[in-house]
Design an enzyme around this catalytic site. Structure first.
Site, PDB file in Angstrom:
ATOM      1  N   ARG A   1       4.982  12.457 -14.682  1.00 45.69           N
ATOM      2  CA  ARG A   1       6.202  12.808 -14.550  1.00 45.69           C
ATOM      3  C   ARG A   1       7.177  12.344 -15.546  1.00 45.69           C
ATOM      4  NH1 ARG A   1       5.453  10.337  -8.382  1.00 45.69           N
ATOM      5  NH2 ARG A   1       4.273  11.997  -7.560  1.00 45.69           N
TER       6      ARG A   1
ATOM      7  N   SER B   1      16.057   6.787   6.944  1.00 48.29           N
ATOM      8  CA  SER B   1      15.252   8.157   7.376  1.00 48.29           C
ATOM      9  C   SER B   1      13.801   7.771   7.799  1.00 48.29           C
ATOM     10  CB  SER B   1      15.500   9.145   6.269  1.00 48.29           C
ATOM     11  OG  SER B   1      14.699   8.695   5.035  1.00 48.29           O
TER      12      SER B   1
ATOM     13  N   HIS C   1       0.849  -1.245  -4.893  1.00 46.83           N
ATOM     14  CA  HIS C   1      -0.393  -1.206  -4.047  1.00 46.83           C
ATOM     15  C   HIS C   1      -1.333  -2.587  -4.015  1.00 46.83           C
ATOM     16  CE1 HIS C   1       0.435   3.211  -4.162  1.00 46.83           C
ATOM     17  NE2 HIS C   1       0.594   2.802  -2.678  1.00 46.83           N
TER      18      HIS C   1
ATOM     19  N   ARG D   1       0.255   9.595 -12.267  1.00 45.56           N
ATOM     20  CA  ARG D   1       1.590  10.048 -11.673  1.00 45.56           C
ATOM     21  C   ARG D   1       2.597   9.915 -12.772  1.00 45.56           C
ATOM     22  NH1 ARG D   1      -0.316  13.630  -8.733  1.00 45.56           N
ATOM     23  NH2 ARG D   1      -0.536  13.314  -6.546  1.00 45.56           N
TER      24      ARG D   1
ATOM     25  N   ASP E   1      19.375   5.262   4.341  1.00 43.79           N
ATOM     26  CA  ASP E   1      19.844   5.693   5.762  1.00 43.79           C
ATOM     27  C   ASP E   1      18.965   5.617   6.920  1.00 43.79           C
ATOM     28  OD1 ASP E   1      18.052   7.378   5.045  1.00 43.79           O
ATOM     29  OD2 ASP E   1      19.535   9.170   5.203  1.00 43.79           O
TER      30      ASP E   1
ATOM     31  N   HIS F   1       9.474   4.355   2.429  1.00 43.50           N
ATOM     32  CA  HIS F   1       9.394   5.480   2.982  1.00 43.50           C
ATOM     33  C   HIS F   1      10.898   6.061   3.545  1.00 43.50           C
ATOM     34  CE1 HIS F   1       4.857   4.814   4.022  1.00 43.50           C
ATOM     35  NE2 HIS F   1       5.164   5.043   2.888  1.00 43.50           N
ATOM     36  N   ASP F   2      11.643   5.175   3.351  1.00 38.18           N
ATOM     37  CA  ASP F   2      13.143   5.597   3.762  1.00 38.18           C
ATOM     38  C   ASP F   2      13.760   6.508   2.247  1.00 38.18           C
ATOM     39  OD1 ASP F   2      15.700   5.633   3.810  1.00 38.18           O
ATOM     40  OD2 ASP F   2      16.404   3.704   4.475  1.00 38.18           O
TER      41      ASP F   2
ATOM     42  N   HIS G   1       7.452  12.362  -3.223  1.00 41.91           N
ATOM     43  CA  HIS G   1       7.305  13.570  -3.961  1.00 41.91           C
ATOM     44  C   HIS G   1       6.698  14.753  -3.214  1.00 41.91           C
ATOM     45  CE1 HIS G   1       8.663  10.969  -7.049  1.00 41.91           C
ATOM     46  NE2 HIS G   1       8.878  11.970  -8.121  1.00 41.91           N
TER      47      HIS G   1
ATOM     48  N   TRP H   1      19.623   8.509   0.156  1.00 47.19           N
ATOM     49  CA  TRP H   1      20.225   7.437   0.828  1.00 47.19           C
ATOM     50  C   TRP H   1      19.610   6.410   1.469  1.00 47.19           C
ATOM     51  CZ3 TRP H   1      24.645   7.958  -1.633  1.00 47.19           C
ATOM     52  CH2 TRP H   1      25.270   9.280  -1.921  1.00 47.19           C
TER      53      TRP H   1
HETATM   54  C1  HEM Z   1      -2.036   0.856   3.838  1.00 46.67           C
HETATM   55  C2  HEM Z   1      -0.977   0.826   2.704  1.00 46.67           C
HETATM   56  C3  HEM Z   1      -0.634   2.239   1.751  1.00 46.67           C
HETATM   57  C4  HEM Z   1      -1.241   3.424   1.909  1.00 46.67           C
HETATM   58  C5  HEM Z   1      -2.485   4.117   2.650  1.00 46.67           C
HETATM   59  C6  HEM Z   1      -0.731   3.950   0.649  1.00 46.67           C
HETATM   60  C7  HEM Z   1      -0.780   5.539   0.429  1.00 46.67           C
HETATM   61  C8  HEM Z   1      -0.368   5.998  -0.544  1.00 46.67           C
HETATM   62  C9  HEM Z   1      -0.648   7.558  -0.952  1.00 46.67           C
HETATM   63  C10 HEM Z   1      -1.543   8.229  -0.302  1.00 46.67           C
HETATM   64  C11 HEM Z   1       0.555   7.630  -1.963  1.00 46.67           C
HETATM   65  C12 HEM Z   1       0.620   9.142  -2.464  1.00 46.67           C
HETATM   66  C13 HEM Z   1      -0.154   9.416  -3.780  1.00 46.67           C
HETATM   67  C14 HEM Z   1      -0.001  10.559  -4.325  1.00 46.67           C
HETATM   68  O1  HEM Z   1      -0.384  11.631  -4.255  1.00 46.67           O
HETATM   69  O2  HEM Z   1       1.165  10.464  -5.326  1.00 46.67           O
HETATM   70  C15 HEM Z   1       1.301   6.661  -2.326  1.00 46.67           C
HETATM   71  C16 HEM Z   1       2.357   6.793  -2.930  1.00 46.67           C
HETATM   72  C17 HEM Z   1       3.234   5.414  -3.127  1.00 46.67           C
HETATM   73  N1  HEM Z   1       3.149   4.211  -2.519  1.00 46.67           N
HETATM   74 FE1  HEM Z   1       1.652   3.961  -1.306  1.00 46.67          FE
HETATM   75  N2  HEM Z   1       0.334   3.380   0.200  1.00 46.67           N
HETATM   76  C18 HEM Z   1       0.257   2.047   0.960  1.00 46.67           C
HETATM   77  C19 HEM Z   1       1.092   1.003   0.605  1.00 46.67           C
HETATM   78  C20 HEM Z   1       2.287   0.880  -0.019  1.00 46.67           C
HETATM   79  C21 HEM Z   1       2.745  -0.320  -0.272  1.00 46.67           C
HETATM   80  C22 HEM Z   1       2.745  -1.619   0.165  1.00 46.67           C
HETATM   81  C23 HEM Z   1       3.972   0.054  -1.114  1.00 46.67           C
HETATM   82  C24 HEM Z   1       4.777  -1.010  -1.945  1.00 46.67           C
HETATM   83  C25 HEM Z   1       5.992  -0.594  -2.002  1.00 46.67           C
HETATM   84  C26 HEM Z   1       3.707   1.596  -1.477  1.00 46.67           C
HETATM   85  C27 HEM Z   1       4.326   2.150  -2.500  1.00 46.67           C
HETATM   86  C28 HEM Z   1       4.041   3.506  -2.827  1.00 46.67           C
HETATM   87  C29 HEM Z   1       4.841   4.278  -3.818  1.00 46.67           C
HETATM   88  C30 HEM Z   1       6.292   3.973  -4.458  1.00 46.67           C
HETATM   89  C31 HEM Z   1       4.345   5.633  -3.933  1.00 46.67           C
HETATM   90  C32 HEM Z   1       4.733   6.858  -4.786  1.00 46.67           C
HETATM   91  C33 HEM Z   1       5.419   7.963  -3.882  1.00 46.67           C
HETATM   92  C34 HEM Z   1       5.772   9.070  -4.774  1.00 46.67           C
HETATM   93  O3  HEM Z   1       5.211   9.122  -5.681  1.00 46.67           O
HETATM   94  O4  HEM Z   1       6.651   9.880  -4.281  1.00 46.67           O
HETATM   95  N3  HEM Z   1       2.583   1.832  -1.066  1.00 46.67           N
HETATM   96  N4  HEM Z   1       0.876   5.645  -1.415  1.00 46.67           N
END
Ligand code: HEM
Length: 616
Positions: free
Chosen positions: A469, A210, A380, A465, A208, A151-152, A156, A206
């Site tokens: 992409r 955020s 996930h 996704r 940083d 999240h830092d 997208h 970065w």
């Molecule tokens: C309660 C836990 C979590 C929830 C509710 C959650 C929910 C989400 C949602 C709603 C998305 C966006 C889907 C989309 O429309 O593309 C997402 C993307 C993502 N999540 Fe999670 N997530 C969780 C935990 C995690 C964990 C532990 C990681 C580990 C690194 C993670 C990594 C990511 C990544 C890399 C993306 C892609 C973001 C992007 O495409 O910009 N998430 N997640």
């Protein structure tokens, strides 16, 4: 980037070695030079800008530096990190690529849907009831930490247009077809964008902080309003510190989507850490303004988080002796932390004395995070189904709650029912996350109800996704990262015949169709690894790049910017120190623990609890 003759020789030598023995089976010091050789090759061949030219990074005329403050403290928008190219890494800049752009074409509808991503979610990603597979090398804090870091780094933009996923007969998803918002492509800036769209990052690229401080100056100002002495706003409720909350019950912080208890813990901890750094700076510099305190505390807090990630989180989830050496070398060089503290920096070389204090360098490609980087952080499966809660002093089991009962607006309920932050941290320290493997994505995330009304299957989305992409599928991804493609489904699954048969059926016997995520989740892991060697290739490249490109970590790692107290704060503290500073009750379960992301010791009666959530 040009490779020297010596580097070419090193790469060639290790290619010969790796034809017989992979890097992770070599003795640890020889293995760490193997990783160095891989990184040199990746830096030369796997960094690709998605803008038509360098012009899009801005210049000293287009983005004039009007406030000298931007020379020595982070700007929340991400501007002026590179003073010559002030827009580099800003919020709203495009993701780059780790593979040549001609391999990242937008898919046709047929390519997007084949095989149907919902079928993959149902058959290959879903964790079936009662089959939770634990990751026993780390604790649940490690899962929360990496989401906190993601999240830092990245997010997208979604579009108002939608994909429609046809559902197989008998599918229980209520809406037919399933609808998923498309990713919003950036406007067309050059010919290549037509077939190979670029996508923008909502966050700064970065490292940083955020997620805590926001990705715009306005957001940061709102989080600081009314606070004195450079501090972030924290509310004291019934003797405990909480982040302030919005009307929807979700905290007000830099990035607050996908909220759950794990994020609540780590966000609160590092907001508290920021405020402690402010106190420390103020006692050494009593005449500083609130802005000076805030800006310097932010630099220190960010560097501390980057260090914890580099030398603690990464070696915890990749518990292999070579990785500890390689990650320590990223931060302290081959000189090492102890000698570095005694003799200071003895060389500008990142290899000898580490990246902090070396010179910022982009390897001929503007810095950005990449689409492939996003893909390999789709972790996930780390999220468990349930969390078991205990009292930190007596060890008594208090409750076991399903994850949906500690997410979004319900996140704070465990505190309302009497648990303290120390209890919950301790519980996370002895709970396991899920293993990053096939058929282990929790149903909570595959049937996810967001507070804004969206109903999502994150398994389907994760597959869709990457395809959408233009991220190459598994075998092609391996080739483009200089790895041999796998030759059979059985080789991919490490000899798991029934899984290989299922993959063969779903992918219609075509190995080239196997999605990157699926391949990474099926692949046999190197010893001690929590995720695949294929995904790790992106880490070899990007873990050091994130540090090396950042002026505040590389060139400006000096007392004039950080203060002597600031540099010492980063160098002398670990995750364990941060936890124990704010929650002294955690000293007992952490007493014999080297790495705060590894399972903690159980206290008192916790040992009686035999649930599969914890390290019983
Ligand atoms: C309660 C836990 C979590 C929830 C509710 C959650 C929910 C989400 C949602 C709603 C998305 C966006 C889907 C989309 O429309 O593309 C997402 C993307 C993502 N999540 Fe999670 N997530 C969780 C935990 C995690 C964990 C532990 C990681 C580990 C690194 C993670 C990594 C990511 C990544 C890399 C993306 C892609 C973001 C992007 O495409 O910009 N998430 N997640």
């Amino acid at each position: 980037m040009k490779i020297s003759f010596g580097e070419r020789l090193l790469i060639w030598f290790y290619k010969c070695v790796n034809a017989v023995v992979p890097w992770h089976r070599l003795p640890k010091y020889i293995g760490s030079f193997n990783l160095l050789a891989l990184r040199i090759e990746l830096r030369a061949e796997n960094l690709h800008d998605t803008y038509p030219s360098w012009e899009y990074q801005g210049n000293t005329k287009s983005d004039q530096l009007l406030d000298t403050k931007d020379l020595c403290v982070r700007n929340s928008d991400g501007k002026f990190n590179d003073l010559e190219r002030p827009r580099m890494g800003c919020a709203g800049m495009r993701f780059g690529r780790n593979v040549p752009r001609q391999h990242t074409g937008a898919p046709t509808h047929e390519q997007l849907m084949n095989p149907n991503p919902r079928i993959i979610s149902e058959r290959l990603l879903a964790r079936k009831p009662g089959t939770f597979k634990q990751a026993t090398i780390v604790n649940l804090l490690a899962a929360a930490w990496i989401q906190f870091q993601v999240h830092d780094w990245l997010q997208h933009f979604n579009s108002t247009e939608q994909h429609e996923i046809p559902l197989p007969q008998g599918d229980k998803w209520p809406e037919k077809p399933m609808k998923i918002d498309k990713t919003q492509p950036d406007e067309i800036l050059g010919d290549e964008d037509v077939g190979y769209p670029g996508y923008k990052n909502q966050n700064t690229h970065w490292w940083d902080g955020s997620q805590i401080y926001g990705s715009s100056e306005a957001k940061t100002a709102s989080l600081r309003s009314q606070c004195k002495d450079g501090k972030l706003k924290i509310d004291l409720i019934h003797g405990q510190d909480f982040l302030p909350r919005g009307e929807d019950g979700i905290p007000l912080t830099g990035f607050n989507t996908n909220w759950w208890l794990g994020l609540e813990l780590i966000h609160t901890l590092f907001a508290m850490e920021h405020n402690s750094i402010c106190n420390h700076l103020r006692s050494a510099n009593p005449d500083w303004t609130s802005d000076q305190l805030f800006d310097t505390a932010r630099l220190i807090n960010c560097a501390l988080m980057a260090k914890i990630h580099t030398v603690e989180w990464t070696p915890a989830i990749l518990a292999h002796p070579t990785i500890q050496i390689a990650m320590d070398a990223n931060w302290s060089g081959i000189v090492g932390e102890k000698l570095g503290k005694i003799f200071g920096r003895i060389s500008k070389s990142e290899t000898i004395s580490g990246i902090p204090g070396s010179v910022a360098e982009h390897n001929d490609t503007p810095f950005s995070l990449t689409e492939e980087f996003t893909s390999v952080y789709r972790l996930h499966p780390l999220i468990p189904d349930d969390i078991a809660f205990f009292n930190v002093r007596s060890g008594v089991h208090k409750a076991t709650l399903p994850i949906q009962d500690v997410a979004f607006e319900k996140t704070r309920e465990p505190f309302d029912s009497g648990l303290t932050f120390a209890d919950v941290f301790y519980s996370f320290g002895i709970n396991y996350p899920g293993a990053i493997t096939i058929q282990n994505t929790p149903n909570f995330l595959r049937d996810l109800h967001l507070p804004d009304g969206h109903h999502l299957d994150l398994g389907t989305i994760d597959i869709l996704r990457d395809r959408e992409r233009g991220v190459p599928r598994y075998n092609q991804f391996r080739r483009l990262f200089h790895m041999p493609p796998v030759r059979s489904f059985e080789a991919l699954t490490g000899g798991n015949i029934s899984l290989a048969a299922e993959l063969r059926e779903i992918y219609n016997s075509d190995l080239e169709m196997v999605d990157l995520l699926v391949g990474c989740l099926c692949e046999p892991l190197p010893q001690g690894f929590g995720f695949s060697d294929t995904a790790f290739r992106v880490f070899i490249l990007m873990a050091s790049r994130r540090l090396k490109s950042d002026r505040y970590i590389a060139t400006d790692w000096k007392p004039e910017v950080y203060t002597h107290e600031g540099l010492a704060w980063v160098q002398d503290n670990t995750m364990k120190d941060v936890l124990c500073r704010h929650f002294p009750e955690l000293r007992a379960p952490l007493r014999n623990v080297q790495n705060a992301f590894a399972p903690w010791e159980k206290v008192g009666r916790s040992k009686e609890y035999a649930g599969k959530e914890t390290n019983a």
